[in-house]
Design a protein around this motif. Structure first.
Motif, PDB file in Angstrom:
ATOM      1  N   ALA A  97       0.849  -1.210   0.000  1.00  0.00           N
ATOM      2  CA  ALA A  97       0.000   0.000   0.000  1.00  0.00           C
ATOM      3  C   ALA A  97       0.876   1.248   0.000  1.00  0.00           C
ATOM      4  O   ALA A  97       0.559   2.245  -0.663  1.00  0.00           O
ATOM      5  CB  ALA A  97      -0.929  -0.011   1.216  1.00  0.00           C
ATOM      6  N   HIS A 137       1.817   4.409  -3.208  1.00  0.00           N
ATOM      7  CA  HIS A 137       1.733   5.863  -3.009  1.00  0.00           C
ATOM      8  C   HIS A 137       3.110   6.481  -2.818  1.00  0.00           C
ATOM      9  O   HIS A 137       3.228   7.531  -2.165  1.00  0.00           O
ATOM     10  CB  HIS A 137       0.835   6.156  -1.806  1.00  0.00           C
ATOM     11  CG  HIS A 137      -0.558   5.644  -1.991  1.00  0.00           C
ATOM     12  ND1 HIS A 137      -0.972   4.422  -1.534  1.00  0.00           N
ATOM     13  CD2 HIS A 137      -1.623   6.183  -2.641  1.00  0.00           C
ATOM     14  CE1 HIS A 137      -2.234   4.230  -1.879  1.00  0.00           C
ATOM     15  NE2 HIS A 137      -2.649   5.279  -2.552  1.00  0.00           N
ATOM     16  N   VAL A 160      -2.860   9.703   1.145  1.00  0.00           N
ATOM     17  CA  VAL A 160      -3.217   8.369   1.626  1.00  0.00           C
ATOM     18  C   VAL A 160      -3.262   8.415   3.158  1.00  0.00           C
ATOM     19  O   VAL A 160      -2.415   9.043   3.784  1.00  0.00           O
ATOM     20  CB  VAL A 160      -2.232   7.277   1.098  1.00  0.00           C
ATOM     21  CG1 VAL A 160      -0.791   7.577   1.447  1.00  0.00           C
ATOM     22  CG2 VAL A 160      -2.587   5.890   1.646  1.00  0.00           C
ATOM     23  N   LEU A 207     -14.176   8.649   3.973  1.00  0.00           N
ATOM     24  CA  LEU A 207     -14.178   8.211   2.568  1.00  0.00           C
ATOM     25  C   LEU A 207     -14.978   9.188   1.710  1.00  0.00           C
ATOM     26  O   LEU A 207     -14.548   9.555   0.609  1.00  0.00           O
ATOM     27  CB  LEU A 207     -14.780   6.802   2.469  1.00  0.00           C
ATOM     28  CG  LEU A 207     -13.890   5.685   3.021  1.00  0.00           C
ATOM     29  CD1 LEU A 207     -14.713   4.427   3.285  1.00  0.00           C
ATOM     30  CD2 LEU A 207     -12.758   5.379   2.046  1.00  0.00           C
ATOM     31  N   THR A 223      -8.016  10.832  -2.473  1.00  0.00           N
ATOM     32  CA  THR A 223      -7.251  10.319  -1.328  1.00  0.00           C
ATOM     33  C   THR A 223      -7.654   8.873  -1.080  1.00  0.00           C
ATOM     34  O   THR A 223      -8.837   8.549  -1.092  1.00  0.00           O
ATOM     35  CB  THR A 223      -7.597  11.134  -0.055  1.00  0.00           C
ATOM     36  OG1 THR A 223      -7.358  12.497  -0.339  1.00  0.00           O
ATOM     37  CG2 THR A 223      -6.786  10.680   1.143  1.00  0.00           C
ATOM     38  N   GLN A 224      -6.665   8.007  -0.830  1.00  0.00           N
ATOM     39  CA  GLN A 224      -6.996   6.612  -0.536  1.00  0.00           C
ATOM     40  C   GLN A 224      -6.948   6.376   0.967  1.00  0.00           C
ATOM     41  O   GLN A 224      -6.091   6.936   1.665  1.00  0.00           O
ATOM     42  CB  GLN A 224      -6.023   5.693  -1.258  1.00  0.00           C
ATOM     43  CG  GLN A 224      -6.084   5.917  -2.768  1.00  0.00           C
ATOM     44  CD  GLN A 224      -6.198   4.639  -3.537  1.00  0.00           C
ATOM     45  OE1 GLN A 224      -5.388   3.760  -3.377  1.00  0.00           O
ATOM     46  NE2 GLN A 224      -7.201   4.541  -4.397  1.00  0.00           N
ATOM     47  N   VAL A 284      -6.509   3.525   3.699  1.00  0.00           N
ATOM     48  CA  VAL A 284      -6.052   2.150   3.923  1.00  0.00           C
ATOM     49  C   VAL A 284      -6.412   1.784   5.361  1.00  0.00           C
ATOM     50  O   VAL A 284      -5.956   2.446   6.292  1.00  0.00           O
ATOM     51  CB  VAL A 284      -4.522   2.059   3.736  1.00  0.00           C
ATOM     52  CG1 VAL A 284      -4.024   0.643   4.000  1.00  0.00           C
ATOM     53  CG2 VAL A 284      -4.114   2.534   2.344  1.00  0.00           C
ATOM     54  N   TYR A 306     -17.114   2.940  -2.238  1.00  0.00           N
ATOM     55  CA  TYR A 306     -15.918   3.793  -2.224  1.00  0.00           C
ATOM     56  C   TYR A 306     -14.712   3.107  -2.888  1.00  0.00           C
ATOM     57  O   TYR A 306     -14.062   2.262  -2.262  1.00  0.00           O
ATOM     58  CB  TYR A 306     -15.552   4.166  -0.784  1.00  0.00           C
ATOM     59  CG  TYR A 306     -16.604   5.006  -0.100  1.00  0.00           C
ATOM     60  CD1 TYR A 306     -16.821   6.329  -0.481  1.00  0.00           C
ATOM     61  CD2 TYR A 306     -17.371   4.475   0.928  1.00  0.00           C
ATOM     62  CE1 TYR A 306     -17.789   7.102   0.153  1.00  0.00           C
ATOM     63  CE2 TYR A 306     -18.332   5.243   1.567  1.00  0.00           C
ATOM     64  CZ  TYR A 306     -18.539   6.558   1.173  1.00  0.00           C
ATOM     65  OH  TYR A 306     -19.486   7.316   1.805  1.00  0.00           O
ATOM     66  N   ASN A 336     -11.982   4.331  -3.140  1.00  0.00           N
ATOM     67  CA  ASN A 336     -10.764   4.810  -2.443  1.00  0.00           C
ATOM     68  C   ASN A 336     -10.517   4.071  -1.122  1.00  0.00           C
ATOM     69  O   ASN A 336      -9.684   4.480  -0.336  1.00  0.00           O
ATOM     70  CB  ASN A 336     -10.817   6.328  -2.201  1.00  0.00           C
ATOM     71  CG  ASN A 336     -12.055   6.783  -1.438  1.00  0.00           C
ATOM     72  OD1 ASN A 336     -13.087   6.140  -1.495  1.00  0.00           O
ATOM     73  ND2 ASN A 336     -11.941   7.901  -0.741  1.00  0.00           N
ATOM     74  N   ILE A 373      -9.142   0.723   0.881  1.00  0.00           N
ATOM     75  CA  ILE A 373      -8.284  -0.468   0.772  1.00  0.00           C
ATOM     76  C   ILE A 373      -8.267  -1.140   2.149  1.00  0.00           C
ATOM     77  O   ILE A 373      -7.893  -0.500   3.136  1.00  0.00           O
ATOM     78  CB  ILE A 373      -6.831  -0.082   0.373  1.00  0.00           C
ATOM     79  CG1 ILE A 373      -6.818   0.694  -0.951  1.00  0.00           C
ATOM     80  CG2 ILE A 373      -5.933  -1.304   0.295  1.00  0.00           C
ATOM     81  CD1 ILE A 373      -5.424   1.159  -1.383  1.00  0.00           C
ATOM     82  N   ALA A 409      -9.944  -4.715  -2.079  1.00  0.00           N
ATOM     83  CA  ALA A 409     -10.093  -3.359  -2.648  1.00  0.00           C
ATOM     84  C   ALA A 409     -10.811  -3.484  -3.986  1.00  0.00           C
ATOM     85  O   ALA A 409     -11.229  -4.579  -4.376  1.00  0.00           O
ATOM     86  CB  ALA A 409      -8.718  -2.712  -2.824  1.00  0.00           C
ATOM     87  N   VAL A 457      -7.488  -1.232  -8.028  1.00  0.00           N
ATOM     88  CA  VAL A 457      -6.451  -1.043  -7.006  1.00  0.00           C
ATOM     89  C   VAL A 457      -5.674  -2.355  -6.804  1.00  0.00           C
ATOM     90  O   VAL A 457      -4.441  -2.357  -6.684  1.00  0.00           O
ATOM     91  CB  VAL A 457      -7.074  -0.552  -5.667  1.00  0.00           C
ATOM     92  CG1 VAL A 457      -6.086  -0.656  -4.514  1.00  0.00           C
ATOM     93  CG2 VAL A 457      -7.564   0.884  -5.813  1.00  0.00           C
TER      94      VAL A 457
END
Ligand SMILES: Cc1ncc(COP(=O)(O)O)c(C=O)c1O
Length: 363
Positions: A94, A98, A150, A173, A181-182, A184, A206, A208, A210, A231, A235
């Motif tokens: 992850a 990024h 992230v 989210l 923006t992700q 995690v 969503y 985004n 993970i 995800a 992704v």
């Protein structure tokens, strides 16, 4: 002679015995690593022994069987699953996705997010959690996430055991989706947080989000290494590009399906948690410790009353170790700086021994 470093993870008795000049054969009850004390399931060692012949072949490159089993378990599509070499590899993948960007990470939280971010040159902002509850409120989260590309969250959080509400993650989210923006969310301990609401349904809304999972905690297989990512298929495809080939060995990969099918083991684990988790919360509090309200299989504590009599966390840690109990120190957890100890739940007799040991050491 220089003092050996504090080890950066639990379960490292040797390094701590050396640090306190104790003999290597000093017997300790290890409550420093957060692993299910009921595992691994009994059948696993025989099952592994029967499959050692497979060591002469490469594992299946796409791990289709394991991914189908995980997808069926969570009612997702196999394209939404990536099998990993433990939750740790999932964290590093992850971060790799990024590389060079801006990240926000909880503090205190599991140290591998910061290490993975450093390895992939992410710039890290801390989202502070404050004693004594270490709760995360929505406004603090949104404020600190505003500038991040992230956000790494841990649910339940290691080392506090606190659980971020689904609705807070939903709000994050929603607020960050348009910016790309992700988010995690590492759910390494979620199977040992009874009654925790599932985040899986949010994956449909969503792209985004993970989710990272570990199978090493629940099934007590930290030496075998097993984890996965859930995800969107896009992704998963992007993460897979960063993963070395055959990252998961064939024994671990083939074990996924029978592990997920072992409902009796899951039921036994949940029955143990339902009794021992509340019992230990009450008993630790009754000893006069400050106990963070954990939702899972470990507790963050510090001497409350005893501290006023000069028994601080450092002294308690050392007394416990000399008395045969290895707690998890918190040096290296941002915001804790060794002032707290983390205690993993054991089976009933192990927990009772821990309570007796604490009782003696707090006097
Ligand atoms: C929050 C958290 N995530 C992930 C991991 C890594 O788990 P694994 O052993 O599956 O790599 C750990 C291990 O302690 C952890 O505490």
């Amino acid at each position: 002679m220089t003092m050996p470093e504090w080890p950066s993870h639990g379960g490292q008795a040797e390094a701590l015995l050396e640090r306190f000049a104790l003999p290597g054969d000093h017997v300790v009850d290890d409550v420093s690593a957060n692993l299910n004390p009921l595992g691994p399931p009994e059948w696993v060692s025989g099952w592994l022994a029967d499959r050692l012949g497979g060591l002469g072949r490469y594992p299946e490159p796409s791990y289709a069987t394991a991914r189908h089993a995980i997808a069926a378990h969570h009612q997702l599509h196999p394209d939404q699953v990536l099998l990993t070499n433990g939750g740790a590899e999932a964290i590093f993948l992850a971060a790799a996705l990024h590389a060079g960007k801006r990240a926000a990470v909880l503090a205190p939280s599991f140290g591998e997010y910061a290490r993975a971010c450093a390895a992939h040159r992410l710039q890290v902002t801390k989202i502070p959690l404050s004693a004594p509850s270490f709760a995360l409120d929505q406004a603090t989260l949104l404020e600190h996430a505003a500038d991040a590309e992230v956000v790494f969250l841990c649910r339940p959080n290691n080392p506090t055991g606190t659980l971020i509400d689904c609705c807070v993650i939903d709000a994050l989210l929603a607020a960050t989706l348009a910016r790309g923006t992700q988010v995690v969310v590492d759910e390494a301990f979620i199977d040992m947080a009874l009654g925790a609401e599932a985040l899986m349904p949010l994956l449909a809304r969503y792209p985004n989000l993970i989710l990272l999972r570990s199978m090493t905690k629940f099934y007590t297989l930290p030496g075998l290494r097993l984890g996965y990512v859930l995800a969107s298929s896009a992704v998963i495809e992007a993460l897979a590009r960063h993963q070395p080939p055959w990252s998961v060995n064939h024994l671990a990969a083939e074990l996924v399906e029978p592990l997920l099918d072992d409902h009796a083991f899951a039921d036994r684990t949940h029955a143990w948690l339902a009794t021992e988790q509340p019992r230990m919360y009450q008993a630790l509090s009754a000893l006069g410790l400050d106990v963070v309200p954990s939702t899972t299989c470990f507790f963050l504590v510090r001497p409350g009353e005893a501290q006023r009599r000069g028994v601080d966390s450092a002294r308690l840690f050392e007394r416990l170790l000399r008395g045969g109990i290895l707690a998890r120190h918190t040096h290296g957890f941002a915001g804790l700086e060794g002032n707290w100890l983390r205690l993993a739940l054991r089976d009933e007799s192990g927990n009772t021994r821990l309570l007796e040991g604490l009782h003696d050491c707090l006097r």
